[in-house]
Scaffold this active site. Structure first.
Site, PDB file in Angstrom:
ATOM      1  N   GLU A 271       0.834  -1.215   0.000  1.00  0.00           N
ATOM      2  CA  GLU A 271       0.000   0.000   0.000  1.00  0.00           C
ATOM      3  C   GLU A 271       0.860   1.254   0.000  1.00  0.00           C
ATOM      4  O   GLU A 271       0.833   2.047   0.946  1.00  0.00           O
ATOM      5  CB  GLU A 271      -0.882   0.008   1.261  1.00  0.00           C
ATOM      6  CG  GLU A 271      -1.740  -1.232   1.447  1.00  0.00           C
ATOM      7  CD  GLU A 271      -2.299  -1.355   2.881  1.00  0.00           C
ATOM      8  OE1 GLU A 271      -1.949  -0.528   3.747  1.00  0.00           O
ATOM      9  OE2 GLU A 271      -3.070  -2.284   3.121  1.00  0.00           O
ATOM     10  N   GLY A 273       2.138   4.972  -0.562  1.00  0.00           N
ATOM     11  CA  GLY A 273       1.597   6.308  -0.820  1.00  0.00           C
ATOM     12  C   GLY A 273       2.748   7.244  -1.152  1.00  0.00           C
ATOM     13  O   GLY A 273       2.966   7.633  -2.301  1.00  0.00           O
ATOM     14  N   CYS A 341      -0.964  33.114  11.841  1.00  0.00           N
ATOM     15  CA  CYS A 341      -0.596  33.657  13.160  1.00  0.00           C
ATOM     16  C   CYS A 341      -0.261  32.541  14.145  1.00  0.00           C
ATOM     17  O   CYS A 341      -1.017  32.272  15.087  1.00  0.00           O
ATOM     18  CB  CYS A 341      -1.722  34.521  13.680  1.00  0.00           C
ATOM     19  SG  CYS A 341      -2.102  35.812  12.512  1.00  0.00           S
ATOM     20  N   TYR A 369       1.171  13.819   1.225  1.00  0.00           N
ATOM     21  CA  TYR A 369       0.771  14.440   2.489  1.00  0.00           C
ATOM     22  C   TYR A 369       1.001  15.954   2.461  1.00  0.00           C
ATOM     23  O   TYR A 369       1.379  16.552   3.468  1.00  0.00           O
ATOM     24  CB  TYR A 369       1.492  13.773   3.672  1.00  0.00           C
ATOM     25  CG  TYR A 369       1.336  12.268   3.663  1.00  0.00           C
ATOM     26  CD1 TYR A 369       0.097  11.686   3.886  1.00  0.00           C
ATOM     27  CD2 TYR A 369       2.406  11.419   3.371  1.00  0.00           C
ATOM     28  CE1 TYR A 369      -0.064  10.305   3.846  1.00  0.00           C
ATOM     29  CE2 TYR A 369       2.255  10.038   3.320  1.00  0.00           C
ATOM     30  CZ  TYR A 369       1.017   9.493   3.559  1.00  0.00           C
ATOM     31  OH  TYR A 369       0.846   8.122   3.514  1.00  0.00           O
TER      32      TYR A 369
HETATM   33  N1  LLP Z   1      -1.334   1.829   4.557  1.00  0.00           N
HETATM   34  C1  LLP Z   1      -1.846   2.289   5.716  1.00  0.00           C
HETATM   35  C2  LLP Z   1      -2.768   1.451   6.471  1.00  0.00           C
HETATM   36  C3  LLP Z   1      -1.474   3.570   6.181  1.00  0.00           C
HETATM   37  O1  LLP Z   1      -1.987   4.016   7.330  1.00  0.00           O
HETATM   38  C4  LLP Z   1      -0.577   4.362   5.416  1.00  0.00           C
HETATM   39  C5  LLP Z   1      -0.172   5.689   5.877  1.00  0.00           C
HETATM   40  C6  LLP Z   1      -0.109   3.842   4.204  1.00  0.00           C
HETATM   41  C7  LLP Z   1      -0.484   2.562   3.810  1.00  0.00           C
HETATM   42  C8  LLP Z   1       0.827   4.600   3.304  1.00  0.00           C
HETATM   43  O2  LLP Z   1       2.084   4.747   3.857  1.00  0.00           O
HETATM   44  P1  LLP Z   1       3.281   5.354   2.985  1.00  0.00           P
HETATM   45  O3  LLP Z   1       3.526   4.431   1.841  1.00  0.00           O
HETATM   46  O4  LLP Z   1       2.835   6.682   2.495  1.00  0.00           O
HETATM   47  O5  LLP Z   1       4.418   5.439   3.923  1.00  0.00           O
HETATM   48  N2  LLP Z   1       0.966  12.493   7.207  1.00  0.00           N
HETATM   49  C9  LLP Z   1       2.173  11.772   7.506  1.00  0.00           C
HETATM   50  C10 LLP Z   1       2.114  10.332   7.041  1.00  0.00           C
HETATM   51  C11 LLP Z   1       0.921   9.580   7.601  1.00  0.00           C
HETATM   52  C12 LLP Z   1       0.876   8.149   7.100  1.00  0.00           C
HETATM   53  C13 LLP Z   1      -0.420   7.537   7.467  1.00  0.00           C
HETATM   54  N3  LLP Z   1      -0.604   6.194   6.959  1.00  0.00           N
HETATM   55  C14 LLP Z   1       3.358  12.496   6.886  1.00  0.00           C
HETATM   56  O6  LLP Z   1       3.176  13.536   6.266  1.00  0.00           O
HETATM   57  O7  LLP Z   1       4.481  12.047   7.054  1.00  0.00           O
END
Ligand code: LLP
Length: 417
Positions: A271, A273, A341, A369
């Site tokens: 998964e 992102g 602010c 993000y």
């Molecule tokens: N699968 C699940 C169940 C997740 O909760 C997440 C991310 C992903 C996959 C994707 O993870 P990635 O491949 O992107 O590492 N806002 C934060 C990151 C929050 C991630 C939340 N879950 C930031 O800006 O670093």
């Protein structure tokens, strides 16, 4: 590959100069590269080789429907965490039968809709949720495909806010509870045990926590086998950390080769992102004012923490570069701050740059993000998003208007008026 490059001191998004994009679409602005998104996704695909797999892009990282559409056309699956995300995927041409549904708080309505759309699998995060999914699927006379999210109690060595695989985190269930949930699910007529999943956190740059989590999952899968419960797919959660400042991170091909070698005949789901969209986006912002005192130099820009919250929320680092680097102006070590602010309103700190009023700065590696976490704080309309592909570019989300900020609000008419 890097789609954002300098040519004669000008930053380019693929074959389009970012200055031209600012002229066409205004500032602040998110710019995405289609070629980079495709390249990143294809790297995952290539790494799986012949092994049965499904790449479920984590919609939360960047949910713009143009981004989802590019991925859908490649044949991608999606990891969704709400009905809103599922509807977005469908609107973008994605297929529900390639969607996994994650998240600790799925509502009954979202479960029902997801079942009716025929999603690939529910990634279940608690015993209560298992019961809820069973009751919804039984009331619809359907069979829900399920996986249980195991929390392997592994330290992902990342920022605590994005670490999810420890017992102190709200995500998943410990292996013992998962075992009893699988036994219960196996007896249900309205549930079909398909997989096992885990996700230990995001922006992970060392492979060892991933390997540890894999070991724990494989141990549990063996135990389940001895109970005559077969796990057909293993979902290894998010992708790998990206390089924000030239730092070394995990080699996707090596990592996935290792996983597939240990997976035997299980299908592998992943998964990702951030590793699909992170380096495929930049945030462009204009220098409005420069301000210096005895100890600090501030570049006050038109973008702010409401547009890009990562630096404020996770103290994360993003490179900041001038889009037209002609070295005119004041040299210094600048804090790049927004108009909001709050002292937490900064995009970058202590950056050696030569700046003058009216310059444009690109904050790099903000495709993941970035926009999705933006808000209207301080009554600031959300910014435009633009997609570039080679020489072509177009708006994929228009800038919000001031009027749209309060169009859903009503005056309160009480009797004293
Ligand atoms: N699968 C699940 C169940 C997740 O909760 C997440 C991310 C992903 C996959 C994707 O993870 P990635 O491949 O992107 O590492 N806002 C934060 C990151 C929050 C991630 C939340 N879950 C930031 O800006 O670093």
């Amino acid at each position: 590959m890097n789609s954002f490059n300098f040519q004669n001191n000008n930053l380019y998004a693929e074959s389009v100069s970012v200055s031209d994009l600012v002229r066409a679409y205004g500032s602040p602005l998110y710019v995405y590269s289609k070629t980079q998104i495709e390249f990143n996704w294809n790297l995952f695909k290539k790494s799986f080789g012949e092994h049965s797999h499904l790449i479920c892009y984590a919609v939360k990282a960047n949910s713009n429907i143009a981004v989802l559409n590019i991925l859908a056309k490649l044949g991608s699956g999606f990891d969704i965490v709400s009905l809103g995300e599922l509807e977005r995927v469908i609107a973008a041409g994605g297929e529900p039968r390639k969607c996994v549904f994650s998240g600790v708080g799925k509502t009954e309505k979202s479960i029902q809709k997801a079942l009716e759309y025929g999603i690939y699998c529910f990634n279940i995060e608690s015993e209560d949720e298992l019961d809820c999914i069973e009751s919804v699927s039984s009331s619809l006379n359907m069979i829900a495909p399920i996986s249980i999210r195991v929390n392997p109690n592994v330290d992902a060595q990342t920022h605590p806010y994005i670490s999810t695989g420890l017992n102190e985190n709200k995500f998943g269930v410990c292996p013992d509870i998962a075992l009893s949930m699988y036994k219960k699910a196996a007896l249900s007529e309205n549930l079909k045990v398909c997989g096992l999943d885990y996700h230990i956190g995001s922006q992970i740059t060392e492979v060892s926590p991933f390997l540890e989590a894999l070991d724990r999952a494989l141990e549990l899968i063996e135990k389940l086998k001895s109970e005559n419960i077969t796990i057909k797919h293993l979902d290894i959660g998010g992708g790998v950390g990206v390089s924000y400042d030239g730092e070394k991170t995990i080699n996707i091909e090596d990592y996935l080769n290792y996983v597939t070698a240990r997976a035997n005949d299980m299908k592998i789901l992943v998964e990702p992102g951030r590793s699909i969209v992170g380096n495929a986006g930049i945030f462009v912002t204009k220098v409005e004012y420069l301000k210096q005192n005895d100890i600090k130099s501030f570049a006050i820009v038109d973008g702010a923490m409401n547009d890009l919250i990562r630096p404020s929320l996770y103290e994360s680092f993003h490179q900041a570069v001038l889009i037209d680097d002609n070295s005119i102006g004041l040299s210094g070590e600048w804090d790049i701050v927004g108009p909001v602010c709050e002292s937490a309103d900064f995009l970058a700190k202590n950056r050696k740059l030569t700046l003058e009023k009216g310059d444009y700065i690109a904050i790099l590696t903000t495709g993941a993000y970035g926009f999705v976490l933006s808000s209207n704080y301080n009554s600031r309309p959300r910014v435009s998003e633009v997609m570039v592909s080679e020489k072509t570019h177009s708006l994929v989300r228009k800038r919000e208007t001031i009027e749209s900020l309060f169009e859903n609000e009503y005056l309160f008419e009480d009797e004293t008026n």
